[in-house]
Design a protein around this motif. Structure first.
Motif, PDB file in Angstrom:
ATOM      1  N   ALA A  48       0.829  -1.211   0.000  1.00  0.00           N
ATOM      2  CA  ALA A  48       0.000   0.000   0.000  1.00  0.00           C
ATOM      3  C   ALA A  48       0.863   1.261   0.000  1.00  0.00           C
ATOM      4  O   ALA A  48       0.345   2.364  -0.148  1.00  0.00           O
ATOM      5  N   GLU A  98     -13.143  -8.626  -2.469  1.00  0.00           N
ATOM      6  CA  GLU A  98     -13.888  -7.741  -1.559  1.00  0.00           C
ATOM      7  C   GLU A  98     -13.514  -7.983  -0.102  1.00  0.00           C
ATOM      8  O   GLU A  98     -13.868  -7.199   0.765  1.00  0.00           O
ATOM      9  N   VAL A 112      -7.598  -6.710   2.458  1.00  0.00           N
ATOM     10  CA  VAL A 112      -7.361  -5.469   3.200  1.00  0.00           C
ATOM     11  C   VAL A 112      -7.344  -4.302   2.223  1.00  0.00           C
ATOM     12  O   VAL A 112      -7.969  -3.260   2.463  1.00  0.00           O
ATOM     13  N   LEU A 113      -6.649  -4.496   1.122  1.00  0.00           N
ATOM     14  CA  LEU A 113      -6.508  -3.409   0.157  1.00  0.00           C
ATOM     15  C   LEU A 113      -7.663  -3.448  -0.848  1.00  0.00           C
ATOM     16  O   LEU A 113      -7.473  -3.604  -2.054  1.00  0.00           O
ATOM     17  N   VAL A 114      -8.889  -3.300  -0.338  1.00  0.00           N
ATOM     18  CA  VAL A 114     -10.076  -3.277  -1.207  1.00  0.00           C
ATOM     19  C   VAL A 114     -10.184  -1.936  -1.908  1.00  0.00           C
ATOM     20  O   VAL A 114      -9.528  -0.957  -1.525  1.00  0.00           O
ATOM     21  N   ASP A 138     -12.896   0.142  -2.001  1.00  0.00           N
ATOM     22  CA  ASP A 138     -13.594   1.124  -1.156  1.00  0.00           C
ATOM     23  C   ASP A 138     -12.601   1.768  -0.173  1.00  0.00           C
ATOM     24  O   ASP A 138     -12.123   1.114   0.738  1.00  0.00           O
ATOM     25  N   PRO A 139     -12.300   3.051  -0.349  1.00  0.00           N
ATOM     26  CA  PRO A 139     -11.226   3.686   0.448  1.00  0.00           C
ATOM     27  C   PRO A 139     -11.517   3.687   1.947  1.00  0.00           C
ATOM     28  O   PRO A 139     -10.599   3.502   2.755  1.00  0.00           O
ATOM     29  N   ARG A 191     -11.061   0.180   3.270  1.00  0.00           N
ATOM     30  CA  ARG A 191      -9.631  -0.097   3.208  1.00  0.00           C
ATOM     31  C   ARG A 191      -8.904   0.555   4.384  1.00  0.00           C
ATOM     32  O   ARG A 191      -8.078  -0.066   5.044  1.00  0.00           O
ATOM     33  N   ARG A 229      -9.651  -1.408   7.541  1.00  0.00           N
ATOM     34  CA  ARG A 229      -8.953  -2.688   7.609  1.00  0.00           C
ATOM     35  C   ARG A 229      -7.462  -2.499   7.837  1.00  0.00           C
ATOM     36  O   ARG A 229      -6.817  -3.344   8.470  1.00  0.00           O
ATOM     37  N   LEU A 230      -6.922  -1.409   7.352  1.00  0.00           N
ATOM     38  CA  LEU A 230      -5.505  -1.142   7.607  1.00  0.00           C
ATOM     39  C   LEU A 230      -5.272  -0.907   9.103  1.00  0.00           C
ATOM     40  O   LEU A 230      -4.235  -1.295   9.649  1.00  0.00           O
TER      41      LEU A 230
END
Length: 561
Positions: free
Chosen positions: A442, A515, A518-520, A522-523, A526, A529-530
């Motif tokens: 990321a 979906e 973690v790096l989806v 949807d900001p 995301r 999840r980060l």
RNA sequence: GCGCUCGUAGCUCAGUUGGAUAGAGCGUUGGCCUCCGGAGCCAAAGGUCGCGCGUUCGAAUCGCGCCGAGCGCACCA
């Protein structure tokens, strides 16, 4: 105050209202998720005191709780009288923010206790290299010391060096015998001397460095010189081994200091002044039977010399004199019979509560289903260094720690050398490294993450919430492990957590379930999840470092043929 | 003979201080997968908690007695 503490406070208030003042309410996290996030057996423990059936009391408790105030969404009476609580949405996620912000302090006691503890471990004689059992004691002592530090105590790690007495004399004589053999003379190792090949090696070294000096000395002076030289060399070797193993002592306390400072004499005087010694059969005895020992013990032998016991009492008395509130000794199993007399001696000096002895049981090493004997045959391990040079220090330490110290253990060398996730050490370290890999992908620095800007209520998946709850258990695990001097509880927790993490991670395989990654796309999701990824990293890293292991950001790739 | 530690799934071991249907890893079996980083993921089977008696609302956990394993029982260190 976290949800648990708020709820516990309410429960204790209600218990008092019902007529049971001063009750400590137990709140636990049930294993079975159907039993909610938290559960208490309070009603059952009050049943006897209040003379009413548990379920009725449970209903009465429920009526008086302010659930919303404690962050509880639902509560119910179940089973024989348990009360199960389900936390409100958002409460769980709120804990995640706390974890990330606390960072390196997550799991650590909020305030220092002001107590000074001393942990004495390894304490090998400087008459040979450290062997495998010392390694288990080293890993355990170091981890226990860390646990106590995490609990808010001030802790010193000490190595007691038996640099005086008979054993050391035997080392000098053994070294002398090997040296004379090198000069072409005939010589033999004395009874009770040291036959290991390291003695020959040391003789070669000392001859190379000090040949002329040795040749010029008479026999007594030469043995004395070799003794001092050998002790110094072996102490250095032991110290270097411990460093390579990741153990750093705060203090080395030589037995010779006990004699230099006349500590045995003052100790015997104090015991005599307390009227606890007597003469019999030409020897001086201590009345350890007054303090729970099987029989009285000799302090001064009939030939006028001290037993080993006498300087050992003096040494432990000195620990108290140095201002420690509590001492923990890590001893090998072959010394467990010595515990009652040492405790008795300290009780005789007025400190019955000072000492706790933790016994480290034997380690058996198994390779290919066969036990590796501690002999000098090719391929077998003799020393601690040989073991961890093959497995790596992290693996060896973890293996020593993952079992209760007071039970014998099998060290499975095949498993230790396995680099897949079957090896529990790699399972945990992989989990940590994977998350680092996500942050690299990321292009973010995990330590600089602005967690408070993320909308953590987006973490609505069952796995995500279960993970947060699991992370939130960490401080509890540390406390429990410290109280029980049980680092293996931390290992179990880390493995369990890593299992959940790896499952969560693999579930988000972009080629299958993008979906869930973690790096989806949807900001906002995301970002949330980060934060979870960061929380996991914090907990795994804190746990690994607490045990004296590294938390790698990437694993070395093996070049396999 | 006495003391300490231990006895839980085929194997290695946990078990929140006496709690709900005893868990994990490995191994076995079945099904997926070849990746945000691997020999990975999901699931299943597998138990008289050494045996017996007791303590209580409730015992793998506490007590007593057996059986078995290891260690220790020095005026050695």
């Amino acid at each position: 105050m976290n949800p648990i503490e708020r709820l516990r406070a309410q429960l204790e208030r209600v218990a008092a209202e019902l007529g049971a003042e001063g009750t400590a309410a137990q709140l636990e996290r049930p294993r079975n998720p159907e039993h909610g996030d938290l559960a208490t057996n309070l009603a059952m423990t009050l049943a006897g005191r209040l003379r009413r059936p548990p379920r009725l009391i449970a209903d009465q408790i429920l009526e008086r709780l302010s659930l919303a105030e404690a962050g509880v969404a639902a509560a119910e009476v179940a089973g024989a009288g348990f009360i199960n609580f389900r936390l409100a949405g958002g409460v769980v996620q709120g804990q995640l923010l706390h974890i990330v912000k606390a960072d390196r302090d997550f799991g650590r006691a909020a305030a220092p206790t002001g107590q000074r503890w001393q942990v004495e471990f390894v304490s090998a004689n400087p008459t040979g290299p450290l062997h495998v059992a010392h390694g288990r004691g080293a890993a355990l002592g170091d981890a226990i010391a860390s646990l106590l530090q995490w609990s808010g105590h001030e802790v010193e790690r000490e190595f007691y060096v038996n640099d005086a007495g008979v054993q050391i004399g035997k080392l000098g004589e053994s070294l002398d015998a090997r040296w004379r053999e090198l000069q072409g003379q005939s010589a033999s190792i004395p009874d009770g001397g040291y036959h290991g090949s390291y003695v020959t090696e040391l003789a070669r070294q000392v001859d190379a460095e000090q040949h002329e000096r040795l040749a010029s000395l008479d026999a007594d002076a030469r043995v004395a010189f070799l003794k001092d030289w050998g002790v110094a060399a072996l102490e250095r070797e032991q110290d270097e081994t411990l460093r390579a193993f990741g153990v750093r002592m705060d203090s080395y306390y030589p037995e010779s200091r006990v004699y230099q400072e006349k500590l045995v004499e003052t100790t015997l005087q104090e015991l005599a002044a307390r009227g606890l010694t007597y003469e019999g059969e030409g020897a001086l005895w201590l009345r350890t039977t007054d303090f729970g020992d099987d029989k009285d013990r000799v302090l001064v032998k009939s030939d006028g010399t001290y037993t080993y016991f006498a300087p050992d009492i003096a040494y432990h008395r000195d620990k108290i004199g140095r201002g420690f509130d509590h001492g923990i000794d890590i001893w090998g199993a072959d010394h467990h019979g010595y515990v009652p007399r040492m405790k008795a001696a300290l009780a005789a000096l007025g400190h019955p509560e000072f000492l706790t002895v933790e016994i480290v049981q034997m380690v058996r090493i198994v390779r290919g289903g066969e036990e590796v004997k501690m002999s000098k045959r090719a391929g077998d391990f003799v020393t601690l260094r040989e073991l961890f040079e093959e497995t790596g220090a992290d693996v060896a330490r973890y293996f020593f720690l993952m079992r209760r110290g007071d039970a014998q253990m099998l060290f499975d060398l095949d498993l230790a050398l396995d680099h897949s996730e079957k090896n529990p050490v790699y399972k945990v370290q992989y989990a940590h490294a994977r998350l680092a890999s996500i942050f690299r992908k990321a292009g973010l620095d995990p330590a600089a993450l602005e967690a408070q800007n993320a909308d953590l209520t987006r973490l609505t998946l069952r796995v995500e919430q279960d993970l947060i709850k699991q992370l939130d258990r960490f401080p509890d695990v540390v406390t429990r492990a410290a109280e029980g001097r049980s680092p293996h509880l931390v290992c179990e927790y880390l493995e369990e957590t890593s299992g959940m993490v790896n499952s969560w991670y693999h579930g988000g395989n972009p080629s299958r379930n993008p979906e869930l990654a973690v790096l989806v796309g949807d900001p906002a999701l995301r970002a949330a999840r980060l934060v979870l990824a960061r929380g996991i990293q914090v907990v795994l890293r804190n746990g690994l470092e607490l045990l004296g292991l590294t938390a790698p950001d990437r694993m070395e790739r093996e070049e396999t043929a």
